[in-house]
Design a protein around this motif. Sequence first.
Motif, PDB file in Angstrom:
ATOM      1  N   ASN A 238      36.542 -32.224 152.552  1.00  0.00           N
ATOM      2  CA  ASN A 238      35.274 -32.370 153.250  1.00  0.00           C
ATOM      3  C   ASN A 238      35.415 -33.303 154.464  1.00  0.00           C
ATOM      4  O   ASN A 238      34.944 -33.015 155.558  1.00  0.00           O
ATOM      5  N   ILE A 239      36.099 -34.393 154.256  1.00  0.00           N
ATOM      6  CA  ILE A 239      36.287 -35.353 155.362  1.00  0.00           C
ATOM      7  C   ILE A 239      37.156 -34.737 156.459  1.00  0.00           C
ATOM      8  O   ILE A 239      36.871 -34.864 157.649  1.00  0.00           O
ATOM      9  N   LEU A 240      38.200 -34.029 156.031  1.00  0.00           N
ATOM     10  CA  LEU A 240      39.144 -33.495 157.023  1.00  0.00           C
ATOM     11  C   LEU A 240      38.579 -32.297 157.791  1.00  0.00           C
ATOM     12  O   LEU A 240      39.174 -31.841 158.762  1.00  0.00           O
ATOM     13  N   GLU A 241      37.419 -31.815 157.354  1.00  0.00           N
ATOM     14  CA  GLU A 241      36.759 -30.764 158.136  1.00  0.00           C
ATOM     15  C   GLU A 241      36.376 -31.284 159.516  1.00  0.00           C
ATOM     16  O   GLU A 241      36.198 -30.529 160.455  1.00  0.00           O
ATOM     17  N   ASN A 242      36.215 -32.576 159.606  1.00  0.00           N
ATOM     18  CA  ASN A 242      35.880 -33.182 160.899  1.00  0.00           C
ATOM     19  C   ASN A 242      37.126 -33.204 161.784  1.00  0.00           C
ATOM     20  O   ASN A 242      38.056 -33.972 161.545  1.00  0.00           O
ATOM     21  N   SER A 243      37.127 -32.356 162.784  1.00  0.00           N
ATOM     22  CA  SER A 243      38.341 -32.214 163.597  1.00  0.00           C
ATOM     23  C   SER A 243      38.572 -33.432 164.510  1.00  0.00           C
ATOM     24  O   SER A 243      39.608 -33.544 165.144  1.00  0.00           O
ATOM     25  N   ASP A 244      37.587 -34.345 164.574  1.00  0.00           N
ATOM     26  CA  ASP A 244      37.806 -35.583 165.340  1.00  0.00           C
ATOM     27  C   ASP A 244      38.916 -36.418 164.703  1.00  0.00           C
ATOM     28  O   ASP A 244      39.545 -37.229 165.364  1.00  0.00           O
ATOM     29  N   TYR A 245      39.119 -36.227 163.416  1.00  0.00           N
ATOM     30  CA  TYR A 245      40.180 -36.978 162.744  1.00  0.00           C
ATOM     31  C   TYR A 245      41.506 -36.268 162.978  1.00  0.00           C
ATOM     32  O   TYR A 245      41.963 -35.464 162.171  1.00  0.00           O
ATOM     33  N   GLU A 246      42.093 -36.571 164.109  1.00  0.00           N
ATOM     34  CA  GLU A 246      43.283 -35.811 164.521  1.00  0.00           C
ATOM     35  C   GLU A 246      44.547 -36.273 163.823  1.00  0.00           C
ATOM     36  O   GLU A 246      45.456 -35.493 163.585  1.00  0.00           O
ATOM     37  N   LYS A 247      44.622 -37.573 163.577  1.00  0.00           N
ATOM     38  CA  LYS A 247      45.843 -38.110 162.980  1.00  0.00           C
ATOM     39  C   LYS A 247      45.429 -38.989 161.804  1.00  0.00           C
ATOM     40  O   LYS A 247      44.818 -40.039 162.001  1.00  0.00           O
ATOM     41  N   VAL A 248      45.743 -38.537 160.608  1.00  0.00           N
ATOM     42  CA  VAL A 248      45.185 -39.168 159.410  1.00  0.00           C
ATOM     43  C   VAL A 248      46.317 -39.685 158.511  1.00  0.00           C
ATOM     44  O   VAL A 248      47.225 -38.934 158.155  1.00  0.00           O
ATOM     45  N   LEU A 249      46.219 -40.947 158.164  1.00  0.00           N
ATOM     46  CA  LEU A 249      47.206 -41.528 157.247  1.00  0.00           C
ATOM     47  C   LEU A 249      46.507 -41.787 155.916  1.00  0.00           C
ATOM     48  O   LEU A 249      45.493 -42.504 155.866  1.00  0.00           O
ATOM     49  N   ILE A 250      47.028 -41.168 154.853  1.00  0.00           N
ATOM     50  CA  ILE A 250      46.419 -41.334 153.529  1.00  0.00           C
ATOM     51  C   ILE A 250      47.335 -42.203 152.675  1.00  0.00           C
ATOM     52  O   ILE A 250      48.539 -41.936 152.599  1.00  0.00           O
ATOM     53  N   ASN A 313      47.680 -44.189 167.848  1.00  0.00           N
ATOM     54  CA  ASN A 313      46.526 -43.290 167.775  1.00  0.00           C
ATOM     55  C   ASN A 313      46.238 -42.683 166.406  1.00  0.00           C
ATOM     56  O   ASN A 313      45.848 -41.524 166.308  1.00  0.00           O
ATOM     57  N   ILE A 314      46.452 -43.443 165.351  1.00  0.00           N
ATOM     58  CA  ILE A 314      45.999 -42.964 164.042  1.00  0.00           C
ATOM     59  C   ILE A 314      44.474 -43.102 164.055  1.00  0.00           C
ATOM     60  O   ILE A 314      43.949 -44.196 164.281  1.00  0.00           O
ATOM     61  N   THR A 315      43.777 -41.973 163.849  1.00  0.00           N
ATOM     62  CA  THR A 315      42.318 -42.021 163.979  1.00  0.00           C
ATOM     63  C   THR A 315      41.653 -42.465 162.681  1.00  0.00           C
ATOM     64  O   THR A 315      40.585 -43.049 162.695  1.00  0.00           O
ATOM     65  N   LEU A 316      42.307 -42.149 161.570  1.00  0.00           N
ATOM     66  CA  LEU A 316      41.665 -42.439 160.287  1.00  0.00           C
ATOM     67  C   LEU A 316      42.707 -42.824 159.234  1.00  0.00           C
ATOM     68  O   LEU A 316      43.729 -42.150 159.099  1.00  0.00           O
ATOM     69  N   VAL A 317      42.409 -43.892 158.523  1.00  0.00           N
ATOM     70  CA  VAL A 317      43.212 -44.248 157.348  1.00  0.00           C
ATOM     71  C   VAL A 317      42.345 -43.992 156.123  1.00  0.00           C
ATOM     72  O   VAL A 317      41.177 -44.411 156.092  1.00  0.00           O
ATOM     73  N   ILE A 318      42.888 -43.267 155.138  1.00  0.00           N
ATOM     74  CA  ILE A 318      42.132 -43.041 153.899  1.00  0.00           C
ATOM     75  C   ILE A 318      42.849 -43.731 152.750  1.00  0.00           C
ATOM     76  O   ILE A 318      44.051 -43.513 152.537  1.00  0.00           O
ATOM     77  N   ASN A 319      42.145 -44.567 152.035  1.00  0.00           N
ATOM     78  CA  ASN A 319      42.686 -45.136 150.803  1.00  0.00           C
ATOM     79  C   ASN A 319      42.277 -44.212 149.659  1.00  0.00           C
ATOM     80  O   ASN A 319      41.191 -44.348 149.103  1.00  0.00           O
ATOM     81  N   TYR A 320      43.160 -43.284 149.358  1.00  0.00           N
ATOM     82  CA  TYR A 320      42.892 -42.321 148.279  1.00  0.00           C
ATOM     83  C   TYR A 320      42.825 -43.067 146.953  1.00  0.00           C
ATOM     84  O   TYR A 320      42.038 -42.752 146.076  1.00  0.00           O
ATOM     85  N   ASN A 321      43.691 -44.074 146.836  1.00  0.00           N
ATOM     86  CA  ASN A 321      43.579 -45.057 145.741  1.00  0.00           C
ATOM     87  C   ASN A 321      43.449 -46.410 146.401  1.00  0.00           C
ATOM     88  O   ASN A 321      44.109 -46.673 147.406  1.00  0.00           O
ATOM     89  N   LEU A 322      42.638 -47.280 145.826  1.00  0.00           N
ATOM     90  CA  LEU A 322      42.547 -48.637 146.378  1.00  0.00           C
ATOM     91  C   LEU A 322      43.844 -49.386 146.071  1.00  0.00           C
ATOM     92  O   LEU A 322      44.419 -49.215 144.996  1.00  0.00           O
ATOM     93  N   MET A 344      39.095 -45.858 162.142  1.00  0.00           N
ATOM     94  CA  MET A 344      38.265 -45.686 160.947  1.00  0.00           C
ATOM     95  C   MET A 344      39.102 -45.887 159.700  1.00  0.00           C
ATOM     96  O   MET A 344      40.267 -45.482 159.659  1.00  0.00           O
ATOM     97  N   ALA A 345      38.495 -46.464 158.684  1.00  0.00           N
ATOM     98  CA  ALA A 345      39.174 -46.572 157.387  1.00  0.00           C
ATOM     99  C   ALA A 345      38.173 -46.219 156.296  1.00  0.00           C
ATOM    100  O   ALA A 345      37.104 -46.834 156.196  1.00  0.00           O
ATOM    101  N   ILE A 346      38.520 -45.193 155.516  1.00  0.00           N
ATOM    102  CA  ILE A 346      37.646 -44.755 154.423  1.00  0.00           C
ATOM    103  C   ILE A 346      38.366 -45.023 153.099  1.00  0.00           C
ATOM    104  O   ILE A 346      39.538 -44.667 152.954  1.00  0.00           O
ATOM    105  N   SER A 347      37.670 -45.640 152.167  1.00  0.00           N
ATOM    106  CA  SER A 347      38.276 -45.878 150.851  1.00  0.00           C
ATOM    107  C   SER A 347      37.540 -45.083 149.794  1.00  0.00           C
ATOM    108  O   SER A 347      36.300 -45.033 149.802  1.00  0.00           O
ATOM    109  N   PHE A 348      38.288 -44.462 148.892  1.00  0.00           N
ATOM    110  CA  PHE A 348      37.689 -43.775 147.752  1.00  0.00           C
ATOM    111  C   PHE A 348      37.639 -44.782 146.599  1.00  0.00           C
ATOM    112  O   PHE A 348      38.646 -45.437 146.316  1.00  0.00           O
ATOM    113  N   ALA A 349      36.494 -44.860 145.928  1.00  0.00           N
ATOM    114  CA  ALA A 349      36.418 -45.776 144.792  1.00  0.00           C
ATOM    115  C   ALA A 349      35.737 -45.093 143.614  1.00  0.00           C
ATOM    116  O   ALA A 349      34.634 -44.550 143.755  1.00  0.00           O
ATOM    117  N   VAL A 350      36.399 -45.090 142.468  1.00  0.00           N
ATOM    118  CA  VAL A 350      35.788 -44.579 141.242  1.00  0.00           C
ATOM    119  C   VAL A 350      35.228 -45.781 140.474  1.00  0.00           C
ATOM    120  O   VAL A 350      35.443 -46.931 140.868  1.00  0.00           O
TER     121      VAL A 350
END
Length: 406
Positions: A238-250, A313-322, A344-350
């Motif tokens: 869902n997040i990666l549907e946003n094409s503005d996030y060109e270079k994503v480090l997970i 130019n990393i546009t987004l960092v995702i913390n798939y695990n904290l 941008m930095a997005i973190s997933f948290a359960v």
Amino acid sequence: MSGFKEFSLLESIIDRVSLKGYKQPTPIQNECIPALINGNDLLGIAQTGTGKTAAFSLPIINNFGRNKIDIKAKSTRSLILTPTRELASQIMQNIDDYSDGLGLKTKVVYGGVGRQNQVDTIALGLDILVATPGRLLDLIETGDVNFQALEVFVLDEADTMLDMGFFKDVQTIISKLPKKRQTLLFSATMPAEIEILAQGILTEPTKIQITAQTVTIDLVNQSVYHLEKTNKVPLLFNILENSDYEKVLIFCKTKFGADIIVKALEKESITAASLHSGKTQAVREEALQNFKESSLRVLVATDVAARGIDVDNITLVINYNLPEDPRNYIHRIGRTARAGKSGMAISFAVENDMRQLNNIENSIGQVIPVVTDQPFHKEFSKAPKLDKKKKKKNVKNTNRSRTKKR
Ligand code: AMP
């Protein structure tokens, strides 16, 4: 003109630096370069991203460029010891760029690749050797490198060495070096072991502390998504549907996890690769190169492999695990928002992550805004609370969701 001119560096170095697009020295460069040209030992509390590679390498290049000598076979005038292969090749690349045209002999050595070519190059004598601890020890043991001609020793990322279990190796290597030398020690943090090591190997060092972390944090637009574990992959798509996030480090916790995410992304035709210690060096290098060149949109990495990687130019960092250690949170999100850019930095948290999230927030002194406007949002009973003592003024921003709407 260039502030680098103030440092009485060789003209060719100043040209190289301006070719790299550096207009002004960074704070660490301003403080380190004169002290190092003076021959001082140095204790630098700074992380990758502050410009520390140029800070320590420009004076070395300058000194050796001015005073060329016939170097003995199998010997090196300087040794730069760094924890990971990626950092080692990055440092070597920078040094080769800065020293172009000066005729210095340089080599990078690390494990996971053939050693003969390394042995043959060191046999001719070197000005600068960049190494990771394991392969260097191996070359020392076989007598393929010695330190009779050593003038400068740089210990880079000392705290990472400790975290990665290389401390004993580092101590063994140090015990092989001549006592008379210039020593530089860099570490992002100063745990007791590093403090003791620093006292043992540095003589009246110039001390420099660069707190880049606050700068990093201020430029990163952080948010956290609360969700059920089973929804992590769907949320990622869902997040990666946003094409503005060109270079994503997970970032994720395990090698196995990284490979699973890559497979899932590839199924959706999203170009992705993993970066972890289970991959061969050649595969890791190829993945990093493709990511740098943007032929790969997503890189999925573990903390160790990604420590200090320098990709523009990393546009987004995702913390798939904290991350378990809050310091790693800062390192991770610092991969975006480099060179004054925002990121941008997005973190997933359960639900089980709430304590960890709380620790991170206390460590950075900010509450990370929760994005509720997302298809997999899950309300958790306990919202993380911020430790009042560490609360900073900038918390006022935090109730707003600052993520882009998709
Ligand atoms: P480092 O902390 O050495 O990994 O450097 C981080 C990044 O900053 C690298 O991409 C360097 O090329 C870049 N850099 C280093 N010094 C400067 C400078 N004075 N101006 C602009 N960028 C720099």
